[in-house]
Design a protein around this motif. Structure first.
Motif, PDB file in Angstrom:
ATOM      1  N   VAL A  56       0.838  -1.205   0.000  1.00  0.00           N
ATOM      2  CA  VAL A  56       0.000   0.000   0.000  1.00  0.00           C
ATOM      3  C   VAL A  56       0.870   1.251   0.000  1.00  0.00           C
ATOM      4  N   GLY A  57       0.246   2.384  -0.289  1.00  0.00           N
ATOM      5  CA  GLY A  57       0.913   3.671  -0.206  1.00  0.00           C
ATOM      6  C   GLY A  57       0.527   4.364   1.086  1.00  0.00           C
ATOM      7  N   CYS A  58       1.079   5.542   1.289  1.00  0.00           N
ATOM      8  CA  CYS A  58       0.862   6.301   2.530  1.00  0.00           C
ATOM      9  C   CYS A  58      -0.615   6.612   2.775  1.00  0.00           C
ATOM     10  N   GLY A  59      -1.354   6.898   1.701  1.00  0.00           N
ATOM     11  CA  GLY A  59      -2.762   7.254   1.817  1.00  0.00           C
ATOM     12  C   GLY A  59      -3.655   6.117   2.306  1.00  0.00           C
ATOM     13  N   PHE A  60      -3.113   4.921   2.394  1.00  0.00           N
ATOM     14  CA  PHE A  60      -3.913   3.804   2.909  1.00  0.00           C
ATOM     15  C   PHE A  60      -4.245   4.025   4.387  1.00  0.00           C
ATOM     16  N   CYS A  61      -3.286   4.537   5.153  1.00  0.00           N
ATOM     17  CA  CYS A  61      -3.493   4.784   6.591  1.00  0.00           C
ATOM     18  C   CYS A  61      -3.652   6.262   6.934  1.00  0.00           C
ATOM     19  N   HIS A  62      -3.065   7.131   6.124  1.00  0.00           N
ATOM     20  CA  HIS A  62      -3.055   8.561   6.441  1.00  0.00           C
ATOM     21  C   HIS A  62      -4.108   9.310   5.643  1.00  0.00           C
ATOM     22  N   ALA A  63      -4.903  10.113   6.352  1.00  0.00           N
ATOM     23  CA  ALA A  63      -5.975  10.903   5.737  1.00  0.00           C
ATOM     24  C   ALA A  63      -5.406  12.148   5.058  1.00  0.00           C
ATOM     25  N   GLU A  64      -6.149  12.651   4.090  1.00  0.00           N
ATOM     26  CA  GLU A  64      -5.768  13.903   3.438  1.00  0.00           C
ATOM     27  C   GLU A  64      -6.215  15.084   4.291  1.00  0.00           C
ATOM     28  N   GLU A  65      -5.451  16.171   4.206  1.00  0.00           N
ATOM     29  CA  GLU A  65      -5.852  17.407   4.869  1.00  0.00           C
ATOM     30  C   GLU A  65      -7.104  17.916   4.170  1.00  0.00           C
ATOM     31  N   ALA A  74      -0.497  13.324  11.131  1.00  0.00           N
ATOM     32  CA  ALA A  74      -0.864  13.284  12.549  1.00  0.00           C
ATOM     33  C   ALA A  74      -2.325  12.891  12.766  1.00  0.00           C
ATOM     34  N   SER A  75      -3.132  12.983  11.746  1.00  0.00           N
ATOM     35  CA  SER A  75      -4.562  12.705  11.874  1.00  0.00           C
ATOM     36  C   SER A  75      -4.837  11.233  12.187  1.00  0.00           C
ATOM     37  N   ASP A  76      -5.856  11.006  12.999  1.00  0.00           N
ATOM     38  CA  ASP A  76      -6.326   9.652  13.285  1.00  0.00           C
ATOM     39  C   ASP A  76      -7.661   9.375  12.593  1.00  0.00           C
ATOM     40  N   ALA A  77      -7.971  10.120  11.544  1.00  0.00           N
ATOM     41  CA  ALA A  77      -9.273  10.034  10.890  1.00  0.00           C
ATOM     42  C   ALA A  77      -9.545   8.674  10.242  1.00  0.00           C
ATOM     43  N   LYS A  78      -8.520   7.999   9.754  1.00  0.00           N
ATOM     44  CA  LYS A  78      -8.743   6.720   9.074  1.00  0.00           C
ATOM     45  C   LYS A  78      -8.578   5.559  10.053  1.00  0.00           C
ATOM     46  N   PRO A  79      -9.504   4.627  10.051  1.00  0.00           N
ATOM     47  CA  PRO A  79      -9.413   3.484  10.977  1.00  0.00           C
ATOM     48  C   PRO A  79      -8.202   2.597  10.701  1.00  0.00           C
ATOM     49  N   GLU A  80      -7.688   2.625   9.483  1.00  0.00           N
ATOM     50  CA  GLU A  80      -6.525   1.807   9.143  1.00  0.00           C
ATOM     51  C   GLU A  80      -5.300   2.180   9.989  1.00  0.00           C
ATOM     52  N   LYS A  81      -5.216   3.447  10.369  1.00  0.00           N
ATOM     53  CA  LYS A  81      -4.078   3.875  11.193  1.00  0.00           C
ATOM     54  C   LYS A  81      -4.156   3.234  12.575  1.00  0.00           C
ATOM     55  N   SER A  82      -5.331   3.180  13.139  1.00  0.00           N
ATOM     56  CA  SER A  82      -5.520   2.541  14.441  1.00  0.00           C
ATOM     57  C   SER A  82      -5.241   1.041  14.346  1.00  0.00           C
ATOM     58  N   ILE A  83      -5.684   0.437  13.268  1.00  0.00           N
ATOM     59  CA  ILE A  83      -5.436  -0.993  13.051  1.00  0.00           C
ATOM     60  C   ILE A  83      -3.935  -1.246  12.938  1.00  0.00           C
ATOM     61  N   ARG A  85      -1.528   0.442  14.262  1.00  0.00           N
ATOM     62  CA  ARG A  85      -0.937   0.553  15.599  1.00  0.00           C
ATOM     63  C   ARG A  85      -1.130  -0.744  16.386  1.00  0.00           C
ATOM     64  N   GLU A  86      -2.325  -1.302  16.321  1.00  0.00           N
ATOM     65  CA  GLU A  86      -2.589  -2.556  17.036  1.00  0.00           C
ATOM     66  C   GLU A  86      -1.759  -3.695  16.465  1.00  0.00           C
ATOM     67  N   MET A  87      -1.590  -3.695  15.160  1.00  0.00           N
ATOM     68  CA  MET A  87      -0.776  -4.731  14.521  1.00  0.00           C
ATOM     69  C   MET A  87       0.693  -4.596  14.928  1.00  0.00           C
ATOM     70  N   MET A  88       1.182  -3.356  15.053  1.00  0.00           N
ATOM     71  CA  MET A  88       2.556  -3.151  15.508  1.00  0.00           C
ATOM     72  C   MET A  88       2.731  -3.706  16.914  1.00  0.00           C
ATOM     73  N   LYS A  89       1.784  -3.401  17.792  1.00  0.00           N
ATOM     74  CA  LYS A  89       1.854  -3.909  19.170  1.00  0.00           C
ATOM     75  C   LYS A  89       1.823  -5.435  19.179  1.00  0.00           C
ATOM     76  N   MET A  90       0.975  -6.015  18.338  1.00  0.00           N
ATOM     77  CA  MET A  90       0.846  -7.461  18.276  1.00  0.00           C
ATOM     78  C   MET A  90       2.156  -8.113  17.825  1.00  0.00           C
ATOM     79  N   THR A  91       2.774  -7.582  16.771  1.00  0.00           N
ATOM     80  CA  THR A  91       4.019  -8.191  16.291  1.00  0.00           C
ATOM     81  C   THR A  91       5.134  -8.056  17.323  1.00  0.00           C
ATOM     82  N   MET A  92       5.171  -6.932  18.038  1.00  0.00           N
ATOM     83  CA  MET A  92       6.192  -6.775  19.074  1.00  0.00           C
ATOM     84  C   MET A  92       5.974  -7.791  20.200  1.00  0.00           C
TER      85      MET A  92
END
Length: 130
Positions: A56-65, A74-83, A85-92
């Motif tokens: 994917v590209g950056c726009g998959f997780c990051h919303a447009e201004e 910095a925006s948390d508008a897209k649910p993919e960004k939250s997902i 983060r959870e995936m990062m925690k899970m892999t760690m």
């Protein structure tokens, strides 16, 4: 005399080192990655882990201004960004618990399990297959 030369030499080394080191950039709204992550490390994580691992590209997780096509990282508008983060925690957690990686960090070469381990370049997993 020697003390003065040694002091002058140490001062010169410190001044040169301070001038040549790049300032640490503080990114906004990092909740899993360290807030003082270097721009080169952040770039590697975003490209090698997310872009390559999920295809994917950056726009998959990051919303447009609003009113622009520029991304608001910095925006948390897209649910993919939250997902993500959870995936990062899970892999760690997986790397620490099952592979005994002492201090797992996203993008570290010691991480046995990473995005590509499951995603294989695809943004969504088809858990119903097989």
């Amino acid at each position: 005399m020697y003390r003065n030369l040694i002091a002058l030499g140490i001062t010169a080394v410190v001044a040169i080192g301070a001038a040549s080191s790049s300032p640490v950039r503080q990114y906004k709204n990092l909740k899993v990655l360290p807030p003082d992550v270097s721009s080169s490390r952040l770039q590697r994580i975003m490209v090698d882990e997310f872009n390559d691992g999920l295809g994917v590209g950056c726009g998959f997780c990051h919303a447009e201004e609003k009113g622009s096509h520029k991304l608001d990282y910095a925006s948390d508008a897209k649910p993919e960004k939250s997902i993500a983060r959870e995936m990062m925690k899970m892999t760690m957690k997986i790397n620490k618990k099952f592979f005994h990686v002492r201090r797992p960090g996203i993008g570290d070469s010691l991480m046995i399990v990473n995005c590509s381990s499951c995603h294989h370049g695809q943004p969504h997993l088809d858990l119903g297959a097989e």
